[in-house]
Design a protein around this motif. Sequence first.
Motif, PDB file in Angstrom:
ATOM      1  N   GLU A   1       0.832  -1.194   0.000  1.00  0.00           N
ATOM      2  CA  GLU A   1       0.000   0.000   0.000  1.00  0.00           C
ATOM      3  C   GLU A   1       0.875   1.255   0.000  1.00  0.00           C
ATOM      4  O   GLU A   1       1.945   1.289   0.607  1.00  0.00           O
ATOM      5  CB  GLU A   1      -0.898  -0.010   1.241  1.00  0.00           C
ATOM      6  CG  GLU A   1      -1.816   1.174   1.388  1.00  0.00           C
ATOM      7  CD  GLU A   1      -2.679   1.070   2.631  1.00  0.00           C
ATOM      8  OE1 GLU A   1      -3.667   0.310   2.593  1.00  0.00           O
ATOM      9  OE2 GLU A   1      -2.359   1.720   3.652  1.00  0.00           O
TER      10      GLU A   1
ATOM     11  N   VAL B   1       0.402   5.465   0.671  1.00  0.00           N
ATOM     12  CA  VAL B   1      -0.431   6.597   1.076  1.00  0.00           C
ATOM     13  C   VAL B   1       0.198   7.858   0.506  1.00  0.00           C
ATOM     14  O   VAL B   1       1.382   8.136   0.737  1.00  0.00           O
ATOM     15  CB  VAL B   1      -0.559   6.705   2.606  1.00  0.00           C
ATOM     16  CG1 VAL B   1      -1.373   7.939   2.983  1.00  0.00           C
ATOM     17  CG2 VAL B   1      -1.202   5.448   3.179  1.00  0.00           C
TER      18      VAL B   1
ATOM     19  N   LEU C   1      -4.651  11.510   0.749  1.00  0.00           N
ATOM     20  CA  LEU C   1      -5.034  12.415   1.832  1.00  0.00           C
ATOM     21  C   LEU C   1      -5.012  13.844   1.314  1.00  0.00           C
ATOM     22  O   LEU C   1      -3.976  14.343   0.858  1.00  0.00           O
ATOM     23  CB  LEU C   1      -4.078  12.275   3.018  1.00  0.00           C
ATOM     24  CG  LEU C   1      -3.931  10.870   3.619  1.00  0.00           C
ATOM     25  CD1 LEU C   1      -2.909  10.883   4.754  1.00  0.00           C
ATOM     26  CD2 LEU C   1      -5.277  10.353   4.123  1.00  0.00           C
TER      27      LEU C   1
ATOM     28  N   ASP D   1       0.143  11.808   0.598  1.00  0.00           N
ATOM     29  CA  ASP D   1      -0.316  12.884   1.478  1.00  0.00           C
ATOM     30  C   ASP D   1      -0.034  14.237   0.825  1.00  0.00           C
ATOM     31  O   ASP D   1       1.123  14.642   0.675  1.00  0.00           O
ATOM     32  CB  ASP D   1       0.410  12.787   2.822  1.00  0.00           C
ATOM     33  CG  ASP D   1      -0.178  13.712   3.878  1.00  0.00           C
ATOM     34  OD1 ASP D   1      -0.943  14.622   3.504  1.00  0.00           O
ATOM     35  OD2 ASP D   1       0.122  13.523   5.079  1.00  0.00           O
TER      36      ASP D   1
ATOM     37  N   SER E   1      -7.301   0.858  -5.333  1.00  0.00           N
ATOM     38  CA  SER E   1      -7.628   0.738  -3.912  1.00  0.00           C
ATOM     39  C   SER E   1      -6.381   0.617  -3.043  1.00  0.00           C
ATOM     40  O   SER E   1      -6.451   0.821  -1.822  1.00  0.00           O
ATOM     41  CB  SER E   1      -8.543  -0.468  -3.679  1.00  0.00           C
ATOM     42  OG  SER E   1      -7.838  -1.686  -3.887  1.00  0.00           O
ATOM     43  N   GLN E   2      -5.241   0.283  -3.636  1.00  0.00           N
ATOM     44  CA  GLN E   2      -3.996   0.155  -2.870  1.00  0.00           C
ATOM     45  C   GLN E   2      -3.255   1.484  -2.745  1.00  0.00           C
ATOM     46  O   GLN E   2      -2.181   1.539  -2.158  1.00  0.00           O
ATOM     47  CB  GLN E   2      -3.082  -0.879  -3.542  1.00  0.00           C
ATOM     48  CG  GLN E   2      -3.690  -2.268  -3.629  1.00  0.00           C
ATOM     49  CD  GLN E   2      -4.220  -2.745  -2.285  1.00  0.00           C
ATOM     50  OE1 GLN E   2      -5.412  -3.009  -2.122  1.00  0.00           O
ATOM     51  NE2 GLN E   2      -3.316  -2.842  -1.311  1.00  0.00           N
TER      52      GLN E   2
ATOM     53  N   LYS F   1      -3.892   5.162  -1.287  1.00  0.00           N
ATOM     54  CA  LYS F   1      -4.748   6.021  -0.485  1.00  0.00           C
ATOM     55  C   LYS F   1      -4.308   7.473  -0.656  1.00  0.00           C
ATOM     56  O   LYS F   1      -3.107   7.765  -0.737  1.00  0.00           O
ATOM     57  CB  LYS F   1      -4.676   5.655   0.996  1.00  0.00           C
ATOM     58  CG  LYS F   1      -4.724   4.161   1.289  1.00  0.00           C
ATOM     59  CD  LYS F   1      -6.011   3.518   0.846  1.00  0.00           C
ATOM     60  CE  LYS F   1      -6.034   2.032   1.234  1.00  0.00           C
ATOM     61  NZ  LYS F   1      -7.229   1.333   0.710  1.00  0.00           N
TER      62      LYS F   1
ATOM     63  N   ARG G   1      -2.889   9.623  -7.460  1.00  0.00           N
ATOM     64  CA  ARG G   1      -2.798   8.200  -7.792  1.00  0.00           C
ATOM     65  C   ARG G   1      -1.943   7.966  -9.038  1.00  0.00           C
ATOM     66  O   ARG G   1      -1.132   7.032  -9.076  1.00  0.00           O
ATOM     67  CB  ARG G   1      -4.203   7.632  -8.009  1.00  0.00           C
ATOM     68  CG  ARG G   1      -5.025   7.501  -6.737  1.00  0.00           C
ATOM     69  CD  ARG G   1      -6.412   6.977  -7.035  1.00  0.00           C
ATOM     70  NE  ARG G   1      -7.194   6.789  -5.820  1.00  0.00           N
ATOM     71  CZ  ARG G   1      -8.500   7.030  -5.717  1.00  0.00           C
ATOM     72  NH1 ARG G   1      -9.166   7.474  -6.778  1.00  0.00           N
ATOM     73  NH2 ARG G   1      -9.137   6.840  -4.580  1.00  0.00           N
TER      74      ARG G   1
ATOM     75  N   THR H   1      -7.301  14.127  -6.476  1.00  0.00           N
ATOM     76  CA  THR H   1      -7.302  12.703  -6.119  1.00  0.00           C
ATOM     77  C   THR H   1      -6.711  11.852  -7.242  1.00  0.00           C
ATOM     78  O   THR H   1      -5.830  11.018  -7.016  1.00  0.00           O
ATOM     79  CB  THR H   1      -8.735  12.232  -5.811  1.00  0.00           C
ATOM     80  OG1 THR H   1      -9.273  13.023  -4.751  1.00  0.00           O
ATOM     81  CG2 THR H   1      -8.749  10.769  -5.395  1.00  0.00           C
TER      82      THR H   1
END
Length: 599
Positions: A278, A280, A330, A282, A325-326, A328, A306, A302
């Motif tokens: 995963e 993330v 913020l 930020d 989905s892997q 995320k 990605r 967003t």
Amino acid sequence: MDAINKAELDVAERRVDPFLMSVLKSRFEAIVREMTLVVMRASRSAVIKNARDFSCAILTYDHKLVSVEDALPIHVMSMDMATRPLTELFDDITQGDIFLNNCPYTGGTHHADLIMTMPVFHEGEPLFWVVALSHHADTGAPVPSTYLPFAKNIFEEGMHFPCVRVAQNYQEKKDILRIGTMRNRVPDMWLGDVRAQIGACRTGERRIGELFTRYGRDTIMGFVEDWFDYGARCAKAAIAKLPAGSYSYETRHDPVPGVADEGIPVRLTIHVDPVKGEIVVDARDNIDNVPGGLNLSENTATGSCRIGVFNNLDESIPHNEGAKSQIKVLLREGSVVGKPKYPVGTSVATTNVNDRLMIAGNCVFSRMGAPYGQAESGSHLPAGVGVISGEDPFKNGKSYVNQVFVGYAGGGARHGYDGWLTYCGPANAGLIQLDSVEVDESMYPIVIERRGVLPGSQGFGEFEGAPATGGVFYPLDHDMTIVYAADGTSFPPRGVLGGGDGKESESIKVRGGDRIVLPAFSEETIEDGAKIEFTACGGGGYGDPLKREPRRVVATVNRGWLSREDAETVYGVALMDAAEPGLLMVDEARTAELRASRR
């Protein structure tokens, strides 16, 4: 449990046969391709049919991405944000409905991207959405452009359709379309482009219906779940190969007077967890919304976060719900890179600051060291991709408006690869097509005098950024307005890991014997007899130039993109005449001496 038993369990849990899964994956891709062809063939504006600024997709009815094919990066990873509000705002969605959404405050990208969406029913049950998104030449803004860096709020932009039903029971709602044509400088073109999207959606609906007829509901929906599981497994496996840790990168958008006088810093941090598979992303550490159109929409912020990750993973990973989905994301509300605070302007949300966000996402991986990451690329909206408008003297003064793609920025280098010449910007990443000179000159009263590569404008490095593109064009027998937002004039693309910077963007008006340097962000009138000259950014270099293979250096010189002097002074590669007249070859002995003296 041993590996064999795990494999057996995996097979047992599959919903469809693996070979059928491959077939259905290709069938869904073929449907998206056919939708794409409908848009491209039926649209009227050059920005759609020639430059190809549009994307199509299929999502499940609960807004999970199934398939995109040849879609632009800016549209790929956030399509669901444009469909989710539909099921929240409407409780009477039925077969034959079509919806239009171009509002960033209801999940759109920016006001120029009209997102056409249609539900797909099977035996009375809604199961999919088909989506056709097109960038329109005009949306009725006060300025003849869809990119408005100085528009402080949505009231200074073009028309917004915040999830509006434009067809019911397969019949167009003429009152809604009449609103759109009334607020448009080129109403016939706008309506033709809208109907091309409607045709694409109906094509997608029909083809998915044929799949249900052949394979049945359980097989199709079982495939979808298997496809998502496969995407998640692929993404996890790719992330598992990355070094764990947190990595940060900052780039900066150019100053825009009155909007961001010092420029706009764009900061990004990624947290890589190889064990979970995963990442993330930020983006919360960014400044507040600015008083102009450079703020990102939640959709673009967003999706771009990605895409920066996907650009650094294996290209074979499917762009579907499972894979994304892997990753995320913020974001912070009220931030220029985040969720915009109503009613701030977002008309430039798909390009400039958004490009910088994607650039940060591409480059942050270079903090891991070679071979990861890539250098900064050029960005959008030099005058070579400006929005032109005027009154055509050869068509009885009929108004025209269109975004041209005469010449655009180069891509940054990455380990093993030089930059992509026809990159345009990270939001499009080479999928926007360069305009045909003949087509542009036949459609609009302009002459494209020249365009081409500017030698020596690339970021030098072990792997070179793409060189800059420059050109000149001008109006015929009339005054032409051009609106552009040439990021990279003050802060050109930077190299990474020892690579050099690419050339900056430039905008110049040529009038008689005068060369007038224009602002980087402007609406300009190019009078009859004057010309607009532009330079789009070159890409940044990757790695130490002295590590570049001499054969690649001489190839670039022979191509005409690098001088013999730069080959020697920058790369430490000496050249001599080759056997074939007009070509050079490496002087091995002298090159060895030069490079040894610099170590």
